[in-house]
Each structure stands twice: as structure tokens, then as C-alpha cells.
Enzyme design. Structure first.
Site, PDB file in Angstrom:
ATOM      1  N   CYS A 128      31.413  35.562  34.612  1.00  0.00           N
ATOM      2  CA  CYS A 128      32.659  34.788  34.700  1.00  0.00           C
ATOM      3  C   CYS A 128      33.632  35.488  35.640  1.00  0.00           C
ATOM      4  O   CYS A 128      34.723  35.923  35.245  1.00  0.00           O
ATOM      5  CB  CYS A 128      33.257  34.608  33.307  1.00  0.00           C
ATOM      6  SG  CYS A 128      34.511  33.308  33.200  1.00  0.00           S
TER       7      CYS A 128
ATOM      8  N   LYS B 243      48.255  47.278  27.122  1.00  0.00           N
ATOM      9  CA  LYS B 243      46.789  47.320  27.215  1.00  0.00           C
ATOM     10  C   LYS B 243      46.284  48.751  27.196  1.00  0.00           C
ATOM     11  O   LYS B 243      45.357  49.099  26.449  1.00  0.00           O
ATOM     12  CB  LYS B 243      46.319  46.613  28.492  1.00  0.00           C
ATOM     13  CG  LYS B 243      44.801  46.615  28.659  1.00  0.00           C
ATOM     14  CD  LYS B 243      44.360  46.632  30.108  1.00  0.00           C
ATOM     15  CE  LYS B 243      44.522  48.004  30.741  1.00  0.00           C
ATOM     16  NZ  LYS B 243      43.919  48.104  32.084  1.00  0.00           N
TER      17      LYS B 243
END
Length: 338
Positions: free
Chosen positions: A311, A241
Site C-alpha cells: 500500500c 509518535k
């Protein structure tokens, strides 16, 4: 010389026209009961005509002429259809399949993914998130030398692992005040470096990662960061990442999607992975398999901010989400959340 009987095209046309005219008159004069197909096809109804016959040589037979009653069939060759790709928002399909290959399976794409993406964009525009002000693209010193800026971007990514952006941003400010370069990180004591980055998650390990990475950059890259993904992931404490984001933000090279805990969680909630994934790297591979490449750079920043505001990991705001009727997770949530 061998001869043939010739019937001129004009005589054929005249014969057909008289035959048609005779049939129409016969139909008009006949009663409905007597009007049958058999009565129209009998030889008695055909008019008596004399056809002029002239002998003609074989090499003088003219080519047939086209008329209203006679058409010369044209020789046609079947043209091979080109392979056409029809692209839609939610799927891609082939219109013509190669005859030498089996029917190609359509690439999987989640239902309503583009509509969901547009809704996330709308929600992100209406509310700012911590990543917008404190992300890795905002934490570095924009007035520093290019190689220093790239090093600071890499350090901010190393600190951000499992750490909130607010904590990472505060640690970066302390590091920049102290002096955040490869040489300064090599010269600073580990205890002092720990004080500067605390309370980021796993701060003791990250102290060693920063020191060791700085040594590699000094010895192998002239105090700059690597220019390839393969070399980037070899640095101590740098995972996939961080490497993908560093390549994109620092070098402007799109090598893949940076999937952190927010992107991983939301992708599974939205059903953007064909099968549920348990690791961020699995999610990255699943997303890159279907998501158009021109959206790879946007999707990390978009979903991270969406995960910070709507979210969220705990008690997501499904009732106020524009995707509450499209999201599989919202459909399974208790009614009070919807």
C-alpha cells in the site's frame, strides 16, 4: 362448630375420569353430523353420580393435593438477568440493557476490520520490508549499556521523521561508529554532527534537536531518557509518535499507537477511521477509540511494512492485495489498479 361440606380429591378424580370416558363414548356413538361442541357440553350428557358428603371441621380441611387434573400454582419470583456482553470479531453488543439507562449505542468499528488485519498479516509474512531490518528496534547497539540503548532508540526515532528507513539506518551506523552517547553528542561539533546524519530530512533542525535533547537528558535524567509519556513529549524534536514508540520499544510500556505517515495513510484508505483525518495525531485518537488495546503494539510495525511494500504512497499494488475487494480505496481506484 361451623362445618363445611368436604369432597375428597379421589371423588373429584373419579368424577373427571368418568366424565371424560362418557364423552368419548358419546362421540363414538354419535354420527358426524350430530357431533358438535354444543352436544358435548349439554348437561344431558353428564352422568348422574352420587358424591359422598361428610361434615368436616374448618381446622381439619386438608391442603389440596396435586393430581393429573389439578396443579397447585407455585409462587415464583422473577430473577434479575445479569448484564451479558457478547463479543464478536467485528463488533461488540449488549444483550441486556439496564432498565434505568437509555439504550447504549454500540461502539463504532469498521466493517471486516479483523479479516483485513489477517490479510495484512499474511502479506507481511510473505515479503519482508525495510522496517523489519532497519526499524528503531534494530538500529541501536544491543551490546551497549541499557541507558545507552534507550538513548540510541530515541535518536533513531528523531532521525526517522519523514525519512526512509534505509537513510535512517545508514545515519545511525555512522553515529554509532563515531560514538552515540549523551556525552558524545554534547561534545561533537554541530557541523560534524550534520555530516554524520546527512541526508536525513530536515537534518539541520535535527542537529539542534539532538544537541538540545542531550543537554536535557544530561541535566535532568542522568543521561537516560524519561520514563513517562508526558515528560517524553517535552523533549526538543520529540512528537507523540516518537514518544509512544520510544515508551514501547525502550521501556516496554504501551502508552498508545505510534502513527506515522504510513499508518495515517493506510488507516484512511481502509476506512479504519470513522471520519477522514488530516493529521497523524487525529488518526491515532480515532484508531485507539475502537482498536483492541492488545493490537496497539503490533499495528504500527504491521502497517508500516505494509505501506512500504504493498500500500505504497504512489501507485499502490491494489491488484495483488488480498484486501482489494474489502478496501474502500481499491474500490474507487481505476480498473487497471484492481
Amino acid at each position: 362448630m361451623q362445618t363445611h361440606t368436604r369432597i375428597s380429591p379421589r371423588a373429584i378424580t373419579a368424577l373427571l375420569e368418568k366424565l371424560a370416558h362418557h364423552r368419548v363414548n358419546k362421540c363414538l356413538m354419535s354420527s358426524p353430523r350430530r357431533l358438535t361442541r354444543a352436544s358435548l357440553k349439554t348437561e344431558e350428557n353428564l352422568p348422574k353420580m352420587k358424591i359422598k358428603q361428610e361434615p368436616v371441621a374448618e381446622d381439619e380441611i386438608p391442603a389440596p393435593e396435586e393430581s393429573h387434573y389439578f396443579k397447585i400454582p407455585k409462587k415464583t419470583t422473577r430473577r434479575k438477568r445479569e448484564h451479558i456482553i457478547i463479543e464478536h470479531d467485528n463488533y461488540v453488543k449488549t444483550d441486556v440493557v439496564d432498565s434505568n439507562k437509555d439504550l447504549k449505542k454500540l461502539k463504532w468499528q469498521p466493517d471486516n476490520w479483523f479479516e483485513i488485519l489477517e490479510n495484512v498479516r499474511t502479506m507481511r509474512q510473505s515479503e519482508s520490508a525495510p522496517v523489519d531490518l532497519m526499524g528503531c528496534d534494530e538500529c541501536h547497539d544491543k551490546d551497549a549499556a541499557p541507558e545507552v540503548r534507550r538513548f540510541q532508540i530515541l535518536v533513531s526515532l528523531m532521525l526517522s521523521s519523514q525519512t526512509k528507513d534505509q537513510v535512517t539506518s545508514a545515519a545511525m551506523e555512522r553515529l554509532k561508529s563515531h560514538g552515540l552517547t549523551v556525552d558524545s553528542m554534547l561534545n561533537v561539533a554541530e557541523q560534524k554532527l550534520g555530516q554524520l546524519i546527512y541526508p536525513v530530512s530536515f537534518w539541520k533542525k535535527k542537529v539542534h534537536y539532538i544537541k538540545n535533547t542531550s543537554r536535557v537528558l544530561k541535566d535532568s535524567y542522568s543521561s537516560d531518557i524519561p520514563t513517562t509519556l508526558e515528560e517524553m513529549v517535552k523533549l526538543p524534536g520529540v512528537g507523540p509518535k516518537m514518544a509512544h514508540l520510544a515508551m514501547n520499544v525502550a521501556w516496554g510500556k504501551l502508552t498508545g499507537i505510534g502513527v506515522d505517515t504510513h499508518v495515517h495513510r493506510i488507516s484512511n484508505r481502509l476506512g479504519w477511521v470513522q471520519n477522514p483525518t488530516s493529521q497523524p495525531e487525529q488518526t491515532r485518537i480515532a484508531l485507539e477509540d475502537w482498536l483492541p488495546r492488545d493490537l496497539w503494539s503490533e499495528v504500527n510495525h504491521l502497517l508500516v511494512g505494509f505501506g512500504q511494500t504493498v500500500c505504497t504512497p504512489v501507485s499502490p499494488k491494489c491488484s495483488g492485495c488480498l484486501n482489494n475487494r474489502l478496501c474502500p480505496f481499491a474500490a474507487k481506484s481505476p480498473a487497471k489498479k484492481r
